[in-house]
Design a protein around this motif. Sequence first.
Motif, PDB file in Angstrom:
ATOM      1  N   LYS A   1       0.886  -1.245  -0.102  1.00 11.06           N
ATOM      2  CA  LYS A   1      -0.084  -0.223   0.247  1.00 11.06           C
ATOM      3  C   LYS A   1       0.604   1.295  -0.116  1.00 11.06           C
ATOM      4  O   LYS A   1       2.095   1.197   0.373  1.00 11.06           O
ATOM      5  N   ALA A   2       0.228   2.363  -0.403  1.00 11.56           N
ATOM      6  CA  ALA A   2       0.805   3.532  -0.464  1.00 11.56           C
ATOM      7  C   ALA A   2       0.786   4.117   1.266  1.00 11.56           C
ATOM      8  O   ALA A   2       0.139   3.574   1.937  1.00 11.56           O
ATOM      9  N   PRO A   3       1.499   5.210   1.514  1.00 14.49           N
ATOM     10  CA  PRO A   3       1.805   5.820   2.712  1.00 14.49           C
ATOM     11  C   PRO A   3       0.250   6.119   3.407  1.00 14.49           C
ATOM     12  O   PRO A   3       0.124   5.968   4.695  1.00 14.49           O
ATOM     13  N   ASP A   4      -0.860   6.526   2.323  1.00 14.40           N
ATOM     14  CA  ASP A   4      -2.011   6.471   3.116  1.00 14.40           C
ATOM     15  C   ASP A   4      -2.786   5.472   2.765  1.00 14.40           C
ATOM     16  O   ASP A   4      -4.356   5.624   3.384  1.00 14.40           O
ATOM     17  N   GLY A   5      -2.491   4.456   2.661  1.00 15.62           N
ATOM     18  CA  GLY A   5      -3.151   3.502   2.882  1.00 15.62           C
ATOM     19  C   GLY A   5      -3.888   2.768   1.610  1.00 15.62           C
ATOM     20  O   GLY A   5      -4.518   1.578   1.758  1.00 15.62           O
ATOM     21  N   THR A   6      -3.789   3.414   0.496  1.00 19.18           N
ATOM     22  CA  THR A   6      -4.145   2.885  -0.645  1.00 19.18           C
ATOM     23  C   THR A   6      -3.332   1.712  -1.433  1.00 19.18           C
ATOM     24  O   THR A   6      -2.355   1.897  -1.339  1.00 19.18           O
ATOM     25  N   PRO A   7      -4.259   0.811  -1.690  1.00 20.23           N
ATOM     26  CA  PRO A   7      -3.290  -0.349  -2.349  1.00 20.23           C
ATOM     27  C   PRO A   7      -2.896   0.051  -3.612  1.00 20.23           C
ATOM     28  O   PRO A   7      -3.454   0.756  -4.434  1.00 20.23           O
ATOM     29  N   VAL A   8      -1.470  -0.399  -3.688  1.00 22.90           N
ATOM     30  CA  VAL A   8      -0.816  -0.057  -4.867  1.00 22.90           C
ATOM     31  C   VAL A   8      -0.126  -1.260  -5.389  1.00 22.90           C
ATOM     32  O   VAL A   8       0.837  -1.284  -6.107  1.00 22.90           O
ATOM     33  N   ASN A   9      -0.684  -2.356  -5.474  1.00 28.97           N
ATOM     34  CA  ASN A   9      -0.147  -3.607  -5.506  1.00 28.97           C
ATOM     35  C   ASN A   9       0.109  -3.935  -6.907  1.00 28.97           C
ATOM     36  O   ASN A   9       1.060  -4.397  -7.574  1.00 28.97           O
ATOM     37  N   ALA A  10      -0.796  -3.320  -8.073  1.00 25.58           N
ATOM     38  CA  ALA A  10      -0.921  -3.636  -9.382  1.00 25.58           C
ATOM     39  C   ALA A  10       0.068  -2.579  -9.974  1.00 25.58           C
ATOM     40  O   ALA A  10       0.877  -2.895 -10.827  1.00 25.58           O
ATOM     41  N   VAL A  11       0.075  -1.246  -9.313  1.00 24.59           N
ATOM     42  CA  VAL A  11       1.243  -0.360  -9.768  1.00 24.59           C
ATOM     43  C   VAL A  11       2.716  -1.066  -9.481  1.00 24.59           C
ATOM     44  O   VAL A  11       3.397  -0.912 -10.570  1.00 24.59           O
ATOM     45  N   ARG A  12       2.994  -1.352  -8.365  1.00 20.13           N
ATOM     46  CA  ARG A  12       4.335  -2.070  -7.844  1.00 20.13           C
ATOM     47  C   ARG A  12       4.447  -3.134  -8.726  1.00 20.13           C
ATOM     48  O   ARG A  12       5.599  -3.343  -9.400  1.00 20.13           O
ATOM     49  N   GLY A  13       3.496  -4.140  -8.977  1.00 22.44           N
ATOM     50  CA  GLY A  13       3.878  -5.093  -9.927  1.00 22.44           C
ATOM     51  C   GLY A  13       4.089  -4.968 -11.318  1.00 22.44           C
ATOM     52  O   GLY A  13       5.162  -5.639 -11.823  1.00 22.44           O
ATOM     53  N   LEU A  14       3.432  -4.042 -11.909  1.00 26.52           N
ATOM     54  CA  LEU A  14       3.699  -3.847 -13.319  1.00 26.52           C
ATOM     55  C   LEU A  14       5.032  -2.921 -13.192  1.00 26.52           C
ATOM     56  O   LEU A  14       5.914  -3.494 -14.416  1.00 26.52           O
ATOM     57  N   LEU A  15       5.296  -2.152 -12.660  1.00 30.50           N
ATOM     58  CA  LEU A  15       6.703  -1.316 -12.497  1.00 30.50           C
ATOM     59  C   LEU A  15       7.762  -2.614 -12.610  1.00 30.50           C
ATOM     60  O   LEU A  15       8.809  -2.510 -13.178  1.00 30.50           O
ATOM     61  N   ASP A  16       7.685  -3.555 -11.471  1.00 34.47           N
ATOM     62  CA  ASP A  16       8.680  -4.437 -11.428  1.00 34.47           C
ATOM     63  C   ASP A  16       8.844  -5.479 -12.628  1.00 34.47           C
ATOM     64  O   ASP A  16       9.867  -5.966 -13.098  1.00 34.47           O
ATOM     65  N   MET A  17       7.533  -5.572 -13.251  1.00 33.24           N
ATOM     66  CA  MET A  17       7.603  -6.328 -14.594  1.00 33.24           C
ATOM     67  C   MET A  17       8.435  -5.880 -15.683  1.00 33.24           C
ATOM     68  O   MET A  17       9.109  -6.172 -16.439  1.00 33.24           O
ATOM     69  N   VAL A  18       7.917  -4.356 -15.686  1.00 32.99           N
ATOM     70  CA  VAL A  18       8.792  -3.566 -16.816  1.00 32.99           C
ATOM     71  C   VAL A  18      10.083  -3.590 -16.545  1.00 32.99           C
ATOM     72  O   VAL A  18      10.943  -3.956 -17.459  1.00 32.99           O
ATOM     73  N   ALA A  19      10.795  -3.472 -15.203  1.00 28.51           N
ATOM     74  CA  ALA A  19      11.945  -3.386 -14.957  1.00 28.51           C
ATOM     75  C   ALA A  19      12.841  -4.694 -15.538  1.00 28.51           C
ATOM     76  O   ALA A  19      13.744  -4.562 -16.095  1.00 28.51           O
ATOM     77  N   ARG A  20      12.057  -5.867 -15.159  1.00 32.12           N
ATOM     78  CA  ARG A  20      12.594  -7.144 -15.353  1.00 32.12           C
ATOM     79  C   ARG A  20      12.667  -7.493 -17.017  1.00 32.12           C
ATOM     80  O   ARG A  20      13.551  -7.795 -17.291  1.00 32.12           O
ATOM     81  N   LEU A  21      11.592  -7.154 -17.544  1.00 32.09           N
ATOM     82  CA  LEU A  21      11.607  -6.980 -19.018  1.00 32.09           C
ATOM     83  C   LEU A  21      12.633  -6.244 -19.679  1.00 32.09           C
ATOM     84  O   LEU A  21      13.276  -6.890 -20.735  1.00 32.09           O
ATOM     85  N   VAL A  22      12.845  -5.336 -19.486  1.00 30.78           N
ATOM     86  CA  VAL A  22      13.888  -4.210 -19.946  1.00 30.78           C
ATOM     87  C   VAL A  22      15.292  -4.931 -19.550  1.00 30.78           C
ATOM     88  O   VAL A  22      15.855  -4.927 -20.655  1.00 30.78           O
ATOM     89  N   THR A  23      15.418  -5.327 -18.515  1.00 32.27           N
ATOM     90  CA  THR A  23      16.758  -6.030 -18.213  1.00 32.27           C
ATOM     91  C   THR A  23      16.942  -7.283 -18.932  1.00 32.27           C
ATOM     92  O   THR A  23      17.999  -7.419 -19.671  1.00 32.27           O
ATOM     93  N   ASP A  24      15.923  -8.040 -19.041  1.00 31.85           N
ATOM     94  CA  ASP A  24      16.346  -9.307 -19.742  1.00 31.85           C
ATOM     95  C   ASP A  24      16.216  -9.462 -21.344  1.00 31.85           C
ATOM     96  O   ASP A  24      16.893 -10.017 -21.866  1.00 31.85           O
TER      97      ASP A  24
END
Length: 317
Positions: free
Chosen positions: A27-50
């Motif tokens: 979640k964000a500091p205000d308690g809002t879930p950001v699991n999709a945002v975090r997961g997508l960004l991590d996917m992009v980082a992995r894809l670009v690296t690989d």
Amino acid sequence: MPAGRLLLLDTASLYFRAYFGVPDSVKAPDGTPVNAVRGLLDMVARLVTDRRPTRLVACWDDDWRPAFRVEAIPSYKAHRVAQDVPGTTGVEEVPDTLSPQVPVIVDVLAALGVPRLGAPGFEADDVIGTLVARETARPSGSRDAVDVVTGDRDLFQLVDDEVPVRVLYTVKGIKDLLVVDQAQLHDRYGVATGRAYADMATLRGDASDGLPGVAGIGEKTAAALLHRYGTLEAVLAARDAGDPGLTAAQRRRLTEAADYLAAAPRVVRVAADAPVADVDDRLPATPADPDRLVELAQRWGLASSVRRVVDALAAAR
């Protein structure tokens, strides 16, 4: 050899996977879930690296259930409609805690400088199909290889070893993508080309998209018919000519499904000419708006994921 590599993201497919794959305790500091945002960004980082692309586009659903497909087959994605809205073909049923994350994804992609491309009245599949068609039309010596990242089998129809176009299928996750080329299509589905896959999918149908297919003709029978006749059009010509290569039951089933088969190819085949804007899709070496990116990272608690993407983009250039 291809001049470079174009990485096309079926963005909604990826952020849905991220939403269900990353705990909603992220979640964000205000308690809002950001699991999709975090997961997508991590996917992009992995894809670009690989994959080390030279170009990158986040393809977008401007219309997840286009009118031209619904007019052809009214059951298209009908079971996914959450509610009817006058003047539209319906609103997609999306988890309550995912919807608020989509604008955050939009903002972060813009600040990073990753182009996000949609087309009015078309799905992301059509955006991808159009970008693939444009790449295919370039002279062979100046084409880039194309990798399409998706969890949607519909895009297998774009596979083409000559360009080449491959689908990086997320059935096993980003860390272990299934690379779909023509050999994979042949081994798994018994079809030789991406176009043949689309014809097979038309005959087989797809309950997840509300496409009934031809009753009594499953994947194996569809592949066998295409192996014999080559294309869906040739199968239908054989039906109409009473070709002895079709059994009486096959001819009857194909005849009974005549209305469906007249409409389905327009629904199943992705567009190659959607009105997709021309943009600079070169991989950004640095963020387009660093101050905005820092602000978003702090507000939504995304600092580590944003840093991974920024580092991956810089290292890939």
